[in-house]
Design an enzyme around this catalytic site. Structure first.
Site, PDB file in Angstrom:
ATOM      1  CE  LYS A   7      -2.477   3.532   1.649  1.00  0.00           C
ATOM      2  NZ  LYS A   7      -2.092   4.711   2.893  1.00  0.00           N
ATOM      3  N   GLY A  10      -0.309   7.885   0.007  1.00  0.00           N
ATOM      4  CA  GLY A  10      -0.518   9.438  -0.759  1.00  0.00           C
ATOM      5  C   GLY A  10       0.576  10.239  -0.016  1.00  0.00           C
ATOM      6  N   GLY A  41      -4.558  11.033   0.215  1.00  0.00           N
ATOM      7  CA  GLY A  41      -4.779  11.929   1.192  1.00  0.00           C
ATOM      8  C   GLY A  41      -4.360  13.251   0.741  1.00  0.00           C
ATOM      9  CG  ASP A 159      -4.299   2.521   5.725  1.00  0.00           C
ATOM     10  OD1 ASP A 159      -3.172   2.797   4.854  1.00  0.00           O
ATOM     11  OD2 ASP A 159      -4.138   3.821   6.283  1.00  0.00           O
ATOM     12  CE  LYS A 214       0.010   4.508   7.763  1.00  0.00           C
ATOM     13  NZ  LYS A 214      -0.736   4.335   6.283  1.00  0.00           N
TER      14      LYS A 214
END
Ligand SMILES: Nc1ncnc2c1ncn2[C@@H]1O[C@H](COP(=O)(O)OP(=O)(O)OP(=O)(O)O)[C@@H](O)[C@H]1O
Ligand SMILES: [Mg+2]
Length: 257
Positions: A7, A10, A41, A159, A214
């Site tokens: 992942k 951003g 984000g 996430d 997360k």
């Protein structure tokens, strides 16, 4: 073939280092196939600002109105995904960007319409498209949007989307690449945290904000049977000499008798 889900936050896409891409190439050399889910984000907040929309968060999740969802999709699919695919290509890694709503890849349902609006929980992942791309040695780069049974689009926290895709692919490792080197506790990066410790540090206020979804999705991924979840830096080499660097999250440390 073994798979690693990464992942890419951003928070770090604009700061990914050459060493990060070297680590990706090392992983490929070690025989892993890679799949990405990305966040976005900062790109979303920048566009919301331009459009005069105030970002609202509830328990670390973005409150998403129909207007916000349109902006989120435009930015994530049209800007952030493109940026990551291009960066991977530039470093010699063939990548293909896809949206979580393509071929019902991410199937979701609304979590809490009153407080969060059009935000979804992943119900199921249809990984056919991912396998098709992996067979041809492409790296799929997934934008975290989902669709409901009646084809309504939903915003999915990246996430959570990553953990769900990781589970569906039964990956060897699930990694969250972000703008910090790992989970910082008492001013230092922790190399290993157990579930109980994670819960304790959230209560204590040492794990806050964007780190909460997360670790929560990391714990959910471990519950679903994944062996390894790690928080790593996107600014540095995170894989060297066949070793991953960052914070590993485990349910409980194995006691060796
Ligand atoms: N204990 C902690 N250790 C490290 N970072 C923490 C901790 N608690 C909170 N954080 C925050 O979590 C942030 C990472 O989460 P954030 O959501 O901002 O980034 P991301 O998930 O990588 O990006 P995006 O949400 O755009 O995908 C760090 O920059 C830091 O400010
Ligand atoms: Mg985040």
């Amino acid at each position: 073939m073994k798979t690693i889900l990464i992942k890419c936050g951003g928070s770090v896409i604009d700061q990914l280092s050459d060493d990060f891409f070297t680590s990706l190439k090392e992983l490929k050399k070690s025989g892993y196939q890679l799949v990405f889910v990305h966040g976005g984000g900062p790109d979303i907040n920048e566009m919301l600002k331009v459009m005069g929309v105030e970002p609202v968060f509830h328990n670390g999740l973005r409150k998403t109105t129909a207007e916000t969802l349109n902006i989120v999709e435009m930015v994530l699919s049209g800007k952030t995904n493109r940026k990551l695919v291009q960066l991977l290509s530039k470093h010699g890694l063939s990548a293909v960007g896809i949206n979580g709503t393509d071929d019902q890849l991410i199937q979701a349902s609304i979590i809490d319409e009153e407080n969060l609006g059009l935000v979804g929980n992943v119900q199921q992942v249809n990984s056919d498209l991912i396998h098709l791309l992996l067979e041809k040695d492409y790296i799929p780069v997934i934008t975290p949007l989902g669709s409901t049974e009646d084809s309504k689009k939903l915003n999915i926290n990246a996430d959570y989307a990553a953990a769900a895709v990781a589970k569906s692919l039964n990956v060897e490792h699930c990694m969250f690449a972000t703008d910090v080197e790992g989970i910082i506790i008492d001013g230092k990066v922790a190399s290993l945290l157990e579930e109980d410790e994670v819960t304790h540090y959230i209560e204590e206020g040492q794990i806050t904000g964007g780190m909460i979804p997360k670790v929560t999705s990391a714990l959910a991924a471990l519950d679903s049977g994944l062996k390894s979840v790690m928080i790593v830096s996107g600014k540095k080499a995170f894989y060297q000499d066949e070793t991953l660097k960052g914070t590993q999250i485990v349910k409980k440390q194995e006691v060796i008798k």
